[in-house]
Design a protein around this motif. Structure first.
Motif, PDB file in Angstrom:
ATOM      1  N   LYS A 112       0.853  -1.204   0.000  1.00 49.38           N
ATOM      2  CA  LYS A 112       0.000   0.000   0.000  1.00 49.38           C
ATOM      3  C   LYS A 112       0.880   1.242   0.000  1.00 49.38           C
ATOM      4  O   LYS A 112       1.924   1.274   0.650  1.00 49.38           O
ATOM      5  CB  LYS A 112      -0.912   0.006   1.236  1.00 49.38           C
ATOM      6  N   ILE A 113       0.450   2.260  -0.732  1.00 44.90           N
ATOM      7  CA  ILE A 113       1.086   3.577  -0.714  1.00 44.90           C
ATOM      8  C   ILE A 113      -0.025   4.619  -0.585  1.00 44.90           C
ATOM      9  O   ILE A 113      -0.985   4.599  -1.365  1.00 44.90           O
ATOM     10  CB  ILE A 113       1.902   3.854  -1.994  1.00 44.90           C
ATOM     11  N   ASN A 114       0.086   5.483   0.388  1.00 44.34           N
ATOM     12  CA  ASN A 114      -0.896   6.555   0.534  1.00 44.34           C
ATOM     13  C   ASN A 114      -0.254   7.748   1.222  1.00 44.34           C
ATOM     14  O   ASN A 114       0.901   7.663   1.679  1.00 44.34           O
ATOM     15  CB  ASN A 114      -2.127   6.078   1.321  1.00 44.34           C
ATOM     16  N   ASP A 115      -0.964   8.851   1.266  1.00 47.55           N
ATOM     17  CA  ASP A 115      -0.427  10.054   1.916  1.00 47.55           C
ATOM     18  C   ASP A 115      -1.381  10.526   3.002  1.00 47.55           C
ATOM     19  O   ASP A 115      -2.562  10.194   3.006  1.00 47.55           O
ATOM     20  CB  ASP A 115      -0.175  11.166   0.896  1.00 47.55           C
ATOM     21  N   ASP A 116      -0.836  11.301   3.916  1.00 48.31           N
ATOM     22  CA  ASP A 116      -1.625  11.884   5.004  1.00 48.31           C
ATOM     23  C   ASP A 116      -1.120  13.299   5.216  1.00 48.31           C
ATOM     24  O   ASP A 116       0.029  13.507   5.636  1.00 48.31           O
ATOM     25  CB  ASP A 116      -1.469  11.046   6.273  1.00 48.31           C
ATOM     26  N   THR A 117      -1.972  14.277   4.919  1.00 48.94           N
ATOM     27  CA  THR A 117      -1.583  15.683   5.068  1.00 48.94           C
ATOM     28  C   THR A 117      -2.502  16.408   6.046  1.00 48.94           C
ATOM     29  O   THR A 117      -2.583  17.634   6.031  1.00 48.94           O
ATOM     30  CB  THR A 117      -1.621  16.387   3.691  1.00 48.94           C
ATOM     31  N   GLN A 118      -3.173  15.634   6.899  1.00 52.31           N
ATOM     32  CA  GLN A 118      -4.142  16.241   7.814  1.00 52.31           C
ATOM     33  C   GLN A 118      -3.507  16.792   9.092  1.00 52.31           C
ATOM     34  O   GLN A 118      -4.105  17.612   9.769  1.00 52.31           O
ATOM     35  CB  GLN A 118      -5.207  15.205   8.199  1.00 52.31           C
ATOM     36  N   GLY A 119      -2.309  16.322   9.419  1.00 50.43           N
ATOM     37  CA  GLY A 119      -1.674  16.743  10.655  1.00 50.43           C
ATOM     38  C   GLY A 119      -0.808  17.976  10.488  1.00 50.43           C
ATOM     39  O   GLY A 119      -0.928  18.728   9.511  1.00 50.43           O
ATOM     40  N   LYS A 120       0.109  18.159  11.430  1.00 54.30           N
ATOM     41  CA  LYS A 120       0.987  19.318  11.401  1.00 54.30           C
ATOM     42  C   LYS A 120       2.108  19.170  10.385  1.00 54.30           C
ATOM     43  O   LYS A 120       2.813  20.134  10.083  1.00 54.30           O
ATOM     44  CB  LYS A 120       1.591  19.548  12.793  1.00 54.30           C
ATOM     45  N   GLU A 121       2.288  17.936   9.864  1.00 49.14           N
ATOM     46  CA  GLU A 121       3.302  17.683   8.851  1.00 49.14           C
ATOM     47  C   GLU A 121       2.742  16.710   7.826  1.00 49.14           C
ATOM     48  O   GLU A 121       1.749  16.038   8.065  1.00 49.14           O
ATOM     49  CB  GLU A 121       4.580  17.103   9.503  1.00 49.14           C
ATOM     50  N   ASP A 122       3.382  16.645   6.674  1.00 45.41           N
ATOM     51  CA  ASP A 122       2.985  15.689   5.642  1.00 45.41           C
ATOM     52  C   ASP A 122       3.612  14.332   5.930  1.00 45.41           C
ATOM     53  O   ASP A 122       4.707  14.240   6.504  1.00 45.41           O
ATOM     54  CB  ASP A 122       3.443  16.157   4.271  1.00 45.41           C
ATOM     55  N   SER A 123       2.903  13.291   5.509  1.00 44.87           N
ATOM     56  CA  SER A 123       3.404  11.934   5.723  1.00 44.87           C
ATOM     57  C   SER A 123       3.102  11.084   4.496  1.00 44.87           C
ATOM     58  O   SER A 123       1.940  10.945   4.100  1.00 44.87           O
ATOM     59  CB  SER A 123       2.747  11.320   6.967  1.00 44.87           C
ATOM     60  N   LEU A 124       4.151  10.555   3.874  1.00 43.68           N
ATOM     61  CA  LEU A 124       4.001   9.601   2.776  1.00 43.68           C
ATOM     62  C   LEU A 124       4.161   8.206   3.367  1.00 43.68           C
ATOM     63  O   LEU A 124       5.205   7.886   3.926  1.00 43.68           O
ATOM     64  CB  LEU A 124       5.062   9.845   1.703  1.00 43.68           C
TER      65      LEU A 124
END
Length: 262
Positions: free
Chosen positions: A92-104
Motif C-alpha cells: 500500500k502507498i498513501n499520503d496523510d496531510t491532515q496533521g501538522k506535517e505531511d506523511s508519505l
C-alpha cells in the motif's frame, strides 16, 4: 485546495506505477507479487501479518525513528525488528496531510515467512510461519508532498528500501508455484529456492492447474488437515481433544481424528 489534492494524488499514482503493489488475498497469500525491495535501514519494527493494527515507523531524513511508546501495550509479543538485507513487498502507498506535517506512507510485507511462537488459550504455545508487515511513514514539512516529484519521492523511499533489478527477474521467473499455499509451498524471493516442496514449472512448461478448494473431512488427522488448510492460527491442546483455529473455522480433533468442524 483542489490543485494541492490533485498533485498529491498524482504523486501517489506515480509511485504505484513505479513500484508495483503486491496483491494479498483473503488467506494472506501474495496472489500477485509486485516489486521486490531490500531493506537498507536499521530499526524497522514489524508485526505478524495479518494484524488488526499496522503500526507506523516514522522516517525522518532517511532515519527510522522509534514508534510511540504510548501504543506499546497494543503491540504483538512477536514484534520483530526487520534486518537490512531482508526482502519485502509493498502492499500500500498513501499520503496523510491532515496533521501538522505531511506523511508519505508505504506499507511493506516481508516476502519470506519466519517461524514465530505464539501463546494460545490456556497458556499453550504453538508455532506457525508468518510474514511480517509494517508501515513506513516518511515525515516531511507541511505542504511538501503537494510539490514533490515522483523522482524525489523515490529517492526518499530508496534510502530505506532499495530496488535491485536481479530480484525482479528472480521473482518473475520463480513466482509461479503449484498451488497458492504460501508460505508452506512458496518460492523464496530472497534465495530463489523452493520452500515446502512446491512443484515449480520449468521454462517452457505450462503452469500447473490451480488447486481445488481446501476441504476438511471427518476422520482426518492433524497432518492431513494442515496439508490442506495450512498451519492453524492457534492450537488449543486439551489432551485427547485438540482445537485448531483458522480465520473462518475451528477444527476439533478427538483422539487424533477430526470429530467436528465449527
Amino acid at each position: 485546495m483542489a490543485a494541492v489534492a490533485s498533485a498529491q494524488d498524482n504523486l501517489v499514482t506515480g509511485l504505484k506505477h513505479k513500484y508495483r503493489l503486491t496483491e494479498i488475498n483473503s488467506q494472506g497469500v501474495a496472489a500477485n507479487p509486485g516489486t521486490v525491495l531490500t531493506i537498507e535501514a536499521d530499526g524497522i519494527n514489524a508485526e505478524p501479518y495479518p494484524t488488526m493494527i499496522t503500526f507506523e515507523n516514522p522516517v525522518v531524513d532517511g532515519q527510522v525513528k522509534q514508534r510511540s511508546k504510548g501504543l506499546g501495550f497494543l503491540k504483538s509479543t512477536n514484534l520483530q525488528i526487520l534486518q537490512p538485507g531482508q526482502k519485502v513487498y509493498i502492499t500500500k502507498i498513501n499520503d496523510d496531510t491532515q496533521g501538522k506535517e505531511d506523511s508519505l506512507k508505504v506499507t511493506i510485507l516481508t516476502s519470506d515467512a519466519v517461524l514465530a511462537t505464539f501463546t494460545g488459550n490456556y497458556g499453550s504455545q504453538y508455532q506457525t510461519a508468518k510474514r511480517y508487515s509494517t508501515t513506513l511513514a516518511f515525515k516531511e514539512p507541511k505542504g511538501t508532498l503537494a510539490q514533490m516529484s515522483v523522482d524525489d519521492a523515490s529517492k526518499m523511499i530508496e534510502a530505506v528500501l532499495s530496488v535491485n533489478a536481479a530480484d525482479q527477474v528472480r521473482a518473475r521467473d520463480n513466482g509461479v508455484v503449484a498451488r497458492s499455499c504460501e508460505p508452506h509451498c512458496a518460492v523464496s524471493t530472497t534465495t530463489g529456492t523452493v520452500v515446502g516442496g512446491a512443484v515449480v514449472p520449468q521454462a517452457g512448461e505450462p503452469a500447473p492447474p490451480q488447486a481445488s478448494t481446501p476441504t476438511v473431512a471427518l476422520g482426518q488427522t492433524p497432518d492431513q488437515v494442515t496439508a490442506n488448510m495450512g498451519a492453524p492460527k492457534r492450537i488449543v491442546d486439551l489432551g485427547s481433544k485438540k482445537i485448531y483455529t483458522y480465520p473462518d473455522m475451528k477444527v476439533i480433533f478427538t483422539d487424533g481424528k477430526v470429530s467436528d468442524v465449527q
